[in-house]
Design a protein around this motif. Sequence first.
Motif, PDB file in Angstrom:
ATOM      1  N   ARG A  63       0.812  -1.224   0.000  1.00  0.00           N
ATOM      2  CA  ARG A  63       0.000   0.000   0.000  1.00  0.00           C
ATOM      3  C   ARG A  63       0.839   1.264   0.000  1.00  0.00           C
ATOM      4  O   ARG A  63       0.365   2.335  -0.347  1.00  0.00           O
ATOM      5  N   CYS A  81       0.915   4.835  -2.452  1.00  0.00           N
ATOM      6  CA  CYS A  81       1.597   5.968  -1.826  1.00  0.00           C
ATOM      7  C   CYS A  81       3.097   5.726  -1.906  1.00  0.00           C
ATOM      8  O   CYS A  81       3.562   4.610  -1.696  1.00  0.00           O
ATOM      9  N   ARG A 114       2.141   5.765  -9.123  1.00  0.00           N
ATOM     10  CA  ARG A 114       0.996   6.687  -9.230  1.00  0.00           C
ATOM     11  C   ARG A 114      -0.175   6.024  -9.958  1.00  0.00           C
ATOM     12  O   ARG A 114      -1.321   6.118  -9.537  1.00  0.00           O
ATOM     13  N   GLN A 115       0.134   5.378 -11.097  1.00  0.00           N
ATOM     14  CA  GLN A 115      -0.912   4.726 -11.891  1.00  0.00           C
ATOM     15  C   GLN A 115      -1.647   3.647 -11.097  1.00  0.00           C
ATOM     16  O   GLN A 115      -2.809   3.376 -11.341  1.00  0.00           O
ATOM     17  N   ASN A 116      -0.940   3.052 -10.137  1.00  0.00           N
ATOM     18  CA  ASN A 116      -1.525   1.972  -9.345  1.00  0.00           C
ATOM     19  C   ASN A 116      -1.951   2.433  -7.957  1.00  0.00           C
ATOM     20  O   ASN A 116      -2.231   1.611  -7.089  1.00  0.00           O
ATOM     21  N   LYS A 117      -1.959   3.744  -7.766  1.00  0.00           N
ATOM     22  CA  LYS A 117      -2.438   4.364  -6.527  1.00  0.00           C
ATOM     23  C   LYS A 117      -1.734   3.838  -5.273  1.00  0.00           C
ATOM     24  O   LYS A 117      -2.351   3.577  -4.248  1.00  0.00           O
TER      25      LYS A 117
END
Length: 145
Positions: A71, A92, A87-90
């Motif tokens: 995560r 952090c 970023r594309q896979n959210k």
Amino acid sequence: MRDIERAKKLLEAEGFSCVFTQGDTIYTSRKTGVAPLVEFLSSGINLNGFSAADKIIGKAAALLFVLAGVREVYASVMSEPAVTVLRQNKICHSYGILTPSIENRTGTGQCPMEQAVARIDDPTQALTAIRATMEHLANGRKEDL
């Protein structure tokens, strides 16, 4: 202490190359490159929801972190393509140093793992390409691993 803070502290203070934390569960490695990630994924350890800290995260490692389901990640050094994947896979992410690319160990060119995933965006395909590259290098140019 938050999981990502604990992972980062262990990475920096204990000399690990890769640290995963979630609550009281901690996995660590001192192996270099993407080897720890490949080993953790191959072992069947469930890393979904973990926080991770790594010395260097390029696109190859970022795709493996996506596959693992982490995560949040921190890297001492992170590449711009890795930031894009995260970023594309959210996921952090944070880093100490941002770099355009990850070089090989001899500093003579791009990391072979980065070359292996240059045109790959699917994490499962990335793992296959990374394993093939690791096997190829193990049978030849070990200094690039």
